[in-house]
Design an enzyme around this catalytic site. Structure first.
Site, PDB file in Angstrom:
ATOM      1  N   ASP A   4       0.694  -1.270   0.049  1.00  0.00           N
ATOM      2  CA  ASP A   4      -0.087   0.123   0.001  1.00  0.00           C
ATOM      3  C   ASP A   4       0.765   1.212  -0.080  1.00  0.00           C
ATOM      4  OD1 ASP A   4      -2.305   1.601  -0.237  1.00  0.00           O
ATOM      5  OD2 ASP A   4      -3.083   0.903   1.796  1.00  0.00           O
ATOM      6  N   ASP A 186      -8.140  -7.083   0.307  1.00  0.00           N
ATOM      7  CA  ASP A 186      -7.023  -7.237   1.411  1.00  0.00           C
ATOM      8  C   ASP A 186      -7.795  -6.832   2.833  1.00  0.00           C
ATOM      9  OD1 ASP A 186      -6.867  -4.337   0.939  1.00  0.00           O
ATOM     10  OD2 ASP A 186      -5.578  -4.698   2.796  1.00  0.00           O
ATOM     11  N   CYS A 224     -12.794 -28.160   7.956  1.00  0.00           N
ATOM     12  CA  CYS A 224     -11.528 -27.654   7.672  1.00  0.00           C
ATOM     13  C   CYS A 224     -10.265 -28.663   7.423  1.00  0.00           C
ATOM     14  CB  CYS A 224     -11.135 -26.586   8.569  1.00  0.00           C
ATOM     15  SG  CYS A 224      -9.640 -25.637   8.290  1.00  0.00           S
ATOM     16  N   CYS A 226      -7.013 -27.413   7.405  1.00  0.00           N
ATOM     17  CA  CYS A 226      -5.595 -26.908   7.771  1.00  0.00           C
ATOM     18  C   CYS A 226      -5.084 -27.523   8.874  1.00  0.00           C
ATOM     19  CB  CYS A 226      -6.140 -25.502   8.329  1.00  0.00           C
ATOM     20  SG  CYS A 226      -6.363 -25.276  10.071  1.00  0.00           S
ATOM     21  N   CYS A 229      -6.600 -27.729  12.444  1.00  0.00           N
ATOM     22  CA  CYS A 229      -7.916 -28.473  12.527  1.00  0.00           C
ATOM     23  C   CYS A 229      -7.393 -29.943  12.541  1.00  0.00           C
ATOM     24  CB  CYS A 229      -8.829 -28.121  11.688  1.00  0.00           C
ATOM     25  SG  CYS A 229      -9.622 -26.391  11.862  1.00  0.00           S
ATOM     26  N   HIS A 255      -5.601 -20.864  11.170  1.00  0.00           N
ATOM     27  CA  HIS A 255      -6.817 -21.420  10.788  1.00  0.00           C
ATOM     28  C   HIS A 255      -7.429 -20.542   9.941  1.00  0.00           C
ATOM     29  CE1 HIS A 255     -10.876 -23.050  10.740  1.00  0.00           C
ATOM     30  NE2 HIS A 255     -11.225 -21.983  11.100  1.00  0.00           N
TER      31      HIS A 255
HETATM   32 ZN    ZN Z   1      -8.600 -25.078  10.280  1.00  0.00          ZN
END
Ligand code: ZN
Length: 293
Positions: A4, A186, A224, A226, A229, A255
């Site tokens: 930015d 963003d 999820c 990830c 998780c 996460h």
């Molecule tokens: Zn997750």
């Protein structure tokens, strides 16, 4: 990577600013030092950072400032955009420039006034830049006002250039903006919310500090994939928060960022499949509410 310009930060964080045609003088909110920033110095800093995309240095007035002020501000932002473009062209032609292919995106301003937004967009699209952003939204106005401004300005944005909505937003804001023609975003929201234990899941939002998660052995989101998780329970991460152990924040940030990336992947998938609106209408009521667990 996108950098930015400092325009928004000067107007949202700095004290004692004074705006002149040449640029903005302000006091650093970090150490009180006096700083002067102009379109040229912003381009020079971003060139040294060598980002893929540099943002134009603009004034970001309060979206509810009076109309005459915003009109004058928009006119100055157009003049500053020409200076940004000229300086970026000069920097990109220098041998020592790290990324001589750096792209400059223009930023549409105009507060909540649709006519000013459209007039400003028409002026900045004349520079034929590689992309255009809508700035100065998500700064306190309600979501419906933001959607109305996007609908007004979008028809005047080039069809073949990326459209970027700055500083937005919640998963619902993103889905609504994509439906209105925005390509990218963003926001601090996934990471900032995570640091307070506020999590996004495919069943809605949750706050891990809640007592009901004290002994909850399930992952944050059972849908999820990830790394957090796969490995950690709600009870364990909640314990980390209660013990003021920073790892709790870190796991929640991981996460939430994974969730946002997956949200954008799903958006692309459903656009390609041709059922985006149907899918979006199903998801908005779920993602905008508290999770039922
Ligand atoms: Zn997750």
């Amino acid at each position: 990577m996108l950098t930015d310009s400092g325009g928004f930060q000067v107007f949202s964080l700095a004290n004692l600013r004074s705006i002149k045609e040449e640029g903005v003088a302000f006091q650093s909110h970090m150490d009180g030092a006096r700083i002067f920033m102009s379109p040229e110095s912003s381009m020079q800093i971003q060139s040294k950072l060598a980002s893929t995309i540099a943002m134009a240095f603009d004034e970001c007035p309060s979206s509810v400032a009076d109309k005459r002020y915003i009109k004058n501000s928009c006119d100055r932002t157009v003049r500053w955009l020409y200076r940004c473009r000229d300086e970026m062209d000069r920097l990109n032609s220098l041998e020592e420039t790290i990324n001589p292919h750096q792209l400059l995106f223009g930023i549409n301003q105009g507060g909540v006034y649709a006519d000013l937004r459209v007039e400003h967009m028409k002026q900045i699209r004349e520079l034929d830049l590689p992309g255009y952003a809508i700035g100065g939204l998500a700064v306190g106005e309600d979501a419906d006002t933001m959607y109305r401004v996007i609908e007004a300005v979008e028809p005047h944005m080039p069809k073949d250039k990326p459209r970027y909505l700055m500083g937005v937003g919640t998963p619902v804001n993103i889905l609504e903006a994509v439906e209105r023609g925005v390509d990218f975003f963003d926001c601090v929201m996934p990471s900032r919310n995570a640091r307070h234990g506020n999590l996004f899941t495919w069943a809605g939002m949750m706050n891990l500090n809640n007592n009901k998660y004290l002994l909850d052995e399930r992952p944050i989101d059972e849908n999820c994939d990830c790394d957090v998780c796969k490995r950690y329970s709600r009870a364990y991460i909640r314990h980390l928060f209660k013990a003021r152990e920073l790892l709790g924040m870190r796991l929640c940030v991981l996460h939430n960022l994974h969730f946002y990336n997956e949200l954008m992947a799903q958006i692309r998938l459903h656009i390609e499949k041709g059922d985006f609106t149907e899918w979006k209408n199903k998801m908005v009521p779920i993602l905008g509410k508290r999770a039922p667990f």
